[in-house]
Design a protein around this motif. Structure first.
Motif, PDB file in Angstrom:
ATOM      1  N   UNK A  32      29.601 -15.546  12.316  1.00 13.86           N
ATOM      2  CA  UNK A  32      29.589 -14.126  11.983  1.00 13.86           C
ATOM      3  C   UNK A  32      30.167 -13.872  10.599  1.00 13.86           C
ATOM      4  N   UNK A  33      31.232 -14.583  10.246  1.00 16.38           N
ATOM      5  CA  UNK A  33      31.807 -14.437   8.909  1.00 16.38           C
ATOM      6  C   UNK A  33      30.815 -14.885   7.841  1.00 16.38           C
ATOM      7  N   UNK A  34      30.075 -15.961   8.129  1.00 14.88           N
ATOM      8  CA  UNK A  34      29.071 -16.433   7.171  1.00 14.88           C
ATOM      9  C   UNK A  34      27.992 -15.378   6.970  1.00 14.88           C
ATOM     10  N   UNK A  35      27.550 -14.741   8.071  1.00 11.05           N
ATOM     11  CA  UNK A  35      26.555 -13.678   7.955  1.00 11.05           C
ATOM     12  C   UNK A  35      27.092 -12.515   7.124  1.00 11.05           C
ATOM     13  N   UNK A  36      28.321 -12.089   7.419  1.00 13.96           N
ATOM     14  CA  UNK A  36      28.864 -10.932   6.702  1.00 13.96           C
ATOM     15  C   UNK A  36      29.069 -11.229   5.225  1.00 13.96           C
ATOM     16  N   UNK A  37      29.460 -12.456   4.897  1.00 10.97           N
ATOM     17  CA  UNK A  37      29.586 -12.821   3.484  1.00 10.97           C
ATOM     18  C   UNK A  37      28.234 -12.744   2.797  1.00 10.97           C
ATOM     19  N   UNK A  38      27.206 -13.266   3.463  1.00 14.43           N
ATOM     20  CA  UNK A  38      25.860 -13.225   2.879  1.00 14.43           C
ATOM     21  C   UNK A  38      25.353 -11.796   2.739  1.00 14.43           C
ATOM     22  N   UNK A  39      25.761 -10.927   3.667  1.00 13.37           N
ATOM     23  CA  UNK A  39      25.281  -9.549   3.662  1.00 13.37           C
ATOM     24  C   UNK A  39      26.109  -8.646   2.760  1.00 13.37           C
ATOM     25  N   UNK A  40      27.176  -9.180   2.177  1.00 20.20           N
ATOM     26  CA  UNK A  40      27.983  -8.385   1.259  1.00 20.20           C
ATOM     27  C   UNK A  40      28.977  -7.466   1.940  1.00 20.20           C
ATOM     28  N   UNK A  41      29.461  -7.848   3.096  1.00 18.73           N
ATOM     29  CA  UNK A  41      30.445  -7.028   3.796  1.00 18.73           C
ATOM     30  C   UNK A  41      31.763  -7.039   3.031  1.00 18.73           C
ATOM     31  N   UNK A  42      32.541  -5.948   3.122  1.00 22.21           N
ATOM     32  CA  UNK A  42      33.854  -5.929   2.464  1.00 22.21           C
ATOM     33  C   UNK A  42      34.745  -7.068   2.972  1.00 22.21           C
ATOM     34  N   UNK A  43      35.554  -7.615   2.099  1.00 21.34           N
ATOM     35  CA  UNK A  43      36.452  -8.700   2.478  1.00 21.34           C
ATOM     36  C   UNK A  43      37.400  -8.271   3.596  1.00 21.34           C
ATOM     37  N   UNK A  44      37.711  -6.985   3.650  1.00 22.28           N
ATOM     38  CA  UNK A  44      38.590  -6.476   4.706  1.00 22.28           C
ATOM     39  C   UNK A  44      37.982  -6.737   6.080  1.00 22.28           C
ATOM     40  N   UNK A  45      36.654  -6.599   6.188  1.00 22.66           N
ATOM     41  CA  UNK A  45      35.985  -6.852   7.463  1.00 22.66           C
ATOM     42  C   UNK A  45      36.168  -8.307   7.896  1.00 22.66           C
ATOM     43  N   UNK A  46      36.030  -9.215   6.937  1.00 26.45           N
ATOM     44  CA  UNK A  46      36.189 -10.628   7.254  1.00 26.45           C
ATOM     45  C   UNK A  46      37.614 -10.927   7.708  1.00 26.45           C
ATOM     46  N   UNK A  47      38.573 -10.320   7.022  1.00 30.67           N
ATOM     47  CA  UNK A  47      39.965 -10.531   7.386  1.00 30.67           C
ATOM     48  C   UNK A  47      40.294  -9.995   8.766  1.00 30.67           C
ATOM     49  N   UNK A  48      39.726  -8.839   9.119  1.00 28.21           N
ATOM     50  CA  UNK A  48      39.979  -8.257  10.438  1.00 28.21           C
ATOM     51  C   UNK A  48      39.405  -9.149  11.538  1.00 28.21           C
ATOM     52  N   UNK A 206      16.838  -9.618   7.534  1.00 25.33           N
ATOM     53  CA  UNK A 206      16.465  -9.000   6.266  1.00 25.33           C
ATOM     54  C   UNK A 206      17.369  -9.488   5.136  1.00 25.33           C
ATOM     55  N   UNK A 207      18.584  -9.906   5.490  1.00 30.60           N
ATOM     56  CA  UNK A 207      19.488 -10.471   4.488  1.00 30.60           C
ATOM     57  C   UNK A 207      18.993 -11.846   4.068  1.00 30.60           C
ATOM     58  N   UNK A 208      18.755 -12.708   5.061  1.00 28.47           N
ATOM     59  CA  UNK A 208      18.228 -14.064   4.819  1.00 28.47           C
ATOM     60  C   UNK A 208      17.924 -14.665   6.189  1.00 28.47           C
ATOM     61  N   UNK A 209      16.869 -15.445   6.300  1.00 30.76           N
ATOM     62  CA  UNK A 209      16.578 -16.076   7.603  1.00 30.76           C
ATOM     63  C   UNK A 209      17.753 -16.876   8.164  1.00 30.76           C
ATOM     64  N   UNK A 210      18.496 -17.556   7.278  1.00 27.54           N
ATOM     65  CA  UNK A 210      19.638 -18.328   7.750  1.00 27.54           C
ATOM     66  C   UNK A 210      20.744 -17.418   8.288  1.00 27.54           C
ATOM     67  N   UNK A 211      20.882 -16.233   7.677  1.00 27.53           N
ATOM     68  CA  UNK A 211      21.869 -15.278   8.183  1.00 27.53           C
ATOM     69  C   UNK A 211      21.475 -14.806   9.579  1.00 27.53           C
ATOM     70  N   UNK A 212      20.179 -14.572   9.778  1.00 29.79           N
ATOM     71  CA  UNK A 212      19.700 -14.173  11.094  1.00 29.79           C
ATOM     72  C   UNK A 212      19.907 -15.263  12.121  1.00 29.79           C
ATOM     73  N   UNK A 261      27.618  -5.631  18.240  1.00 29.42           N
ATOM     74  CA  UNK A 261      27.157  -6.999  18.467  1.00 29.42           C
ATOM     75  C   UNK A 261      28.389  -7.878  18.610  1.00 29.42           C
ATOM     76  N   UNK A 262      28.621  -8.472  19.777  1.00 27.63           N
ATOM     77  CA  UNK A 262      29.911  -9.114  20.023  1.00 27.63           C
ATOM     78  C   UNK A 262      30.154 -10.357  19.181  1.00 27.63           C
ATOM     79  N   UNK A 263      31.367 -10.428  18.625  1.00 26.85           N
ATOM     80  CA  UNK A 263      31.939 -11.581  17.936  1.00 26.85           C
ATOM     81  C   UNK A 263      31.257 -11.873  16.597  1.00 26.85           C
ATOM     82  N   UNK A 264      29.929 -11.938  16.560  1.00 25.95           N
ATOM     83  CA  UNK A 264      29.250 -12.258  15.297  1.00 25.95           C
ATOM     84  C   UNK A 264      29.155 -11.040  14.385  1.00 25.95           C
TER      85      UNK A 264
END
Length: 302
Positions: A32-48, A206-212, A261-264
């Motif tokens: 899930x962290x890998x997906x959010x990084x690829x999708x440009x999520x705020x770093x705060x989200x990853x930390x939480x 839509x971000x990337x097939x690998x993210x999906x 969407x749980x956990x990821x």
């Protein structure tokens, strides 16, 4: 003759199912962290999300210790959580007509995701009157919120318990949960999809097939503890089946509607809730220890 407080698995090479679930939580959170990084999520989200994983593992360790020493009365605990869920549904944070959240330490938490999976998995082990009342109150709580996603997951989980344990208390809890699900369906739910939280099974591609693939693979990992080879006592095997059923219900809800969407996906509640729901999977719990503390140690051939 010495005695040991443990339930021996059928295959000594297999670890405690709780540790398998925690491993799946770590892997799914990482995906899930890998997906959010690829999708440009705020770093705060990853930390939480990462912090929620650490907190969940710590709380699960504490609860497991309470189980082992039989200090945790599961029936009373389930009832207390049911009362808490009703209270949070009445007095929690309301957004667009839905009251599903509380604020703790500046963070928004969803109590139903935190506690319902653990309550249902624990119910397969101990189905006393207090546990039944606690789950009945939980059915009322998800109807009051309203939360179609968790109401449906609650029904799916209790249906699995009923298949394994067709008993009066189980049928009572299932009937109330089903009534709560129907009540939730009858109410308007206009929650919009939140970025990195809802509908990411589709938007991640839509971000990337690998993210999906990371999102879908992480979600599939959440169900893995239900499919490991049978080990432990009968209640442990049944608990794993119910564990898989209720998390499948949460995943289906996330795929069909605007539900987390749980956990990821972004959100600490599901991560903590997943890890906490692994506690009743342990082969060493208060109920199993009470029944099987008299197992003799195997003879040694020195």
């Amino acid at each position: 003759m010495e005695r040991e407080l443990r339930v021996r698995p059928r295959d000594g090479l297999l670890p405690d199912p709780r540790w398998i679930a925690i491993g799946c939580a770590v892997a799914a959170t990482g995906l899930g962290l890998a997906y959010m990084m690829a999708a440009g999520a705020p770093l705060r989200y990853l930390g939480i999300n990462a912090g929620a994983l650490v907190l969940g593992i710590g709380l699960a360790g504490l609860m497991t210790g309470m189980h082992r020493t039989a200090r945790l009365k599961s029936g009373l605990g389930t009832l207390a959580l049911g009362v808490f869920l009703v209270a949070s549904s009445l007095f929690g944070v309301t957004v667009n007509g839905a009251t599903r959240w509380i604020v703790a330490g500046g963070f928004s938490l969803q109590p139903s995701l935190l506690f319902i999976p653990m309550m249902v998995v624990q119910f397969v082990r101990r189905r006393d009157a207090l546990s039944t009342w606690g789950l009945a109150l939980t059915g009322v709580a998800v109807a009051l919120q309203p939360d179609r996603g968790m109401a449906g997951a609650l029904v799916v989980g209790l249906m699995a318990v009923a298949v394994l344990r067709l008993e009066r208390n189980v049928l009572i809890a299932l009937a109330v949960a089903f009534a709560g699900f129907l009540a939730a369906l009858s109410q308007i739910d206009v929650q919009p999809a939140m970025p990195f939280v809802d509908q990411i099974f589709f938007s991640s591609f839509e971000v990337h097939p690998l993210a999906g693939l990371a999102v879908c693979g992480g979600a599939a990992l959440l169900l893995a503890p239900a499919f490991i080879p049978p080990a432990g006592d009968t209640n442990t095997v049944r608990a794993r089946v119910v564990f898989g059923a209720i998390w499948l219900g949460v995943i289906i809800a996330a795929a069909l509607g605007n539900y987390p969407t749980p956990v990821v996906g972004y959100g600490g509640s599901a991560i903590i809730g997943y890890v906490l729901s692994s506690v009743p999977l342990s082969t060493i719990t208060a109920d199993s220890a009470e029944r099987q503390a008299v197992l003799p140690s195997p003879a040694r051939d020195d």
